[in-house]
Design a protein around this motif. Structure first.
Motif, PDB file in Angstrom:
ATOM      1  N   ASP A 183      -5.993  -1.922  -9.785  1.00 61.54           N
ATOM      2  CA  ASP A 183      -6.253  -3.138 -10.552  1.00 61.54           C
ATOM      3  C   ASP A 183      -6.175  -4.331  -9.620  1.00 61.54           C
ATOM      4  OD1 ASP A 183      -6.495  -1.696 -12.929  1.00 61.54           O
ATOM      5  OD2 ASP A 183      -4.379  -1.935 -13.441  1.00 61.54           O
ATOM      6  N   GLY A 184      -7.255  -5.097  -9.536  1.00 59.70           N
ATOM      7  CA  GLY A 184      -7.287  -6.264  -8.662  1.00 59.70           C
ATOM      8  C   GLY A 184      -7.702  -5.903  -7.252  1.00 59.70           C
ATOM      9  N   GLU A 185      -7.543  -6.855  -6.360  1.00 61.61           N
ATOM     10  CA  GLU A 185      -7.918  -6.693  -4.954  1.00 61.61           C
ATOM     11  C   GLU A 185      -6.907  -5.815  -4.223  1.00 61.61           C
ATOM     12  OE1 GLU A 185     -10.056  -7.134  -1.418  1.00 61.61           O
ATOM     13  OE2 GLU A 185     -10.630  -7.712  -3.464  1.00 61.61           O
ATOM     14  N   LEU A 186      -7.390  -4.816  -3.508  1.00 59.06           N
ATOM     15  CA  LEU A 186      -6.516  -3.925  -2.749  1.00 59.06           C
ATOM     16  C   LEU A 186      -6.188  -4.559  -1.401  1.00 59.06           C
ATOM     17  CD1 LEU A 186      -5.087  -1.201  -2.371  1.00 59.06           C
ATOM     18  CD2 LEU A 186      -7.242  -0.298  -1.485  1.00 59.06           C
ATOM     19  N   VAL A 187      -4.908  -4.855  -1.199  1.00 59.22           N
ATOM     20  CA  VAL A 187      -4.460  -5.335   0.108  1.00 59.22           C
ATOM     21  C   VAL A 187      -4.179  -4.114   0.975  1.00 59.22           C
ATOM     22  CG1 VAL A 187      -3.496  -7.476  -0.810  1.00 59.22           C
ATOM     23  CG2 VAL A 187      -2.032  -5.474  -0.592  1.00 59.22           C
ATOM     24  N   SER A 200       0.820  -1.211   0.000  1.00 53.08           N
ATOM     25  CA  SER A 200       0.000   0.000   0.000  1.00 53.08           C
ATOM     26  C   SER A 200       0.857   1.266   0.000  1.00 53.08           C
ATOM     27  CB  SER A 200      -0.925   0.001   1.216  1.00 53.08           C
ATOM     28  OG  SER A 200      -0.164   0.025   2.414  1.00 53.08           O
ATOM     29  N   GLN A 201       2.147   1.147   0.273  1.00 45.88           N
ATOM     30  CA  GLN A 201       3.016   2.321   0.318  1.00 45.88           C
ATOM     31  C   GLN A 201       3.095   3.024  -1.036  1.00 45.88           C
ATOM     32  OE1 GLN A 201       6.643   0.650   1.818  1.00 45.88           O
ATOM     33  NE2 GLN A 201       6.000   0.864   3.942  1.00 45.88           N
ATOM     34  N   PHE A 202       3.039   2.262  -2.133  1.00 41.01           N
ATOM     35  CA  PHE A 202       3.071   2.878  -3.462  1.00 41.01           C
ATOM     36  C   PHE A 202       1.842   3.751  -3.669  1.00 41.01           C
ATOM     37  CE2 PHE A 202       5.508  -1.099  -4.171  1.00 41.01           C
ATOM     38  CZ  PHE A 202       6.724  -0.523  -4.498  1.00 41.01           C
ATOM     39  N   LEU A 203       0.672   3.195  -3.354  1.00 38.55           N
ATOM     40  CA  LEU A 203      -0.569   3.939  -3.527  1.00 38.55           C
ATOM     41  C   LEU A 203      -0.632   5.119  -2.570  1.00 38.55           C
ATOM     42  CD1 LEU A 203      -3.305   4.379  -4.807  1.00 38.55           C
ATOM     43  CD2 LEU A 203      -4.230   2.584  -3.330  1.00 38.55           C
TER      44      LEU A 203
END
Length: 104
Positions: A54-58, A32-35
């Protein structure tokens, strides 16, 4: 971009002429650090920013925390379900009193 370490590994040096804005797709299964980093930088883009997961957000709790802190400093991010984030430009952070837990 210039790689300072081994090929394909950090550290890297990135230089540019500011953040233009636009749409970027981020894989949700990465850290999540990138986002969070993109969300925090987005208010300083020249144009509106849209970030699409894109895809499931962890790590949803960390993204929610990032959005709450940004809001406390005056930046509103439009997001209904944590899969798409929109930040209008120009937006800037405003100073405020903000309590941080001692062990944070």
């Amino acid at each position: 971009m210039r790689i300072e370490g081994e090929a394909g590994c950090p550290p890297i040096v990135v230089s540019g002429r500011g953040l233009k804005g636009g749409t970027a797709h981020i894989r949700g299964n990465l850290s999540s650090q990138f986002l969070s980093g993109l969300l925090m930088a987005a208010p300083y883009a020249r144009d509106d920013v849209e970030l699409v997961v894109d895809g499931e957000l962890v790590s949803k709790p960390y993204i929610e925390m990032t959005l709450r802190v940004m809001s406390a400093f005056g930046v509103h991010v439009n997001s209904d379900d944590l899969s798409r984030f929109a930040i209008e430009s120009p937006t800037r952070y405003a100073a405020c009193d903000y309590a941080v837990e001692p062990d944070a």
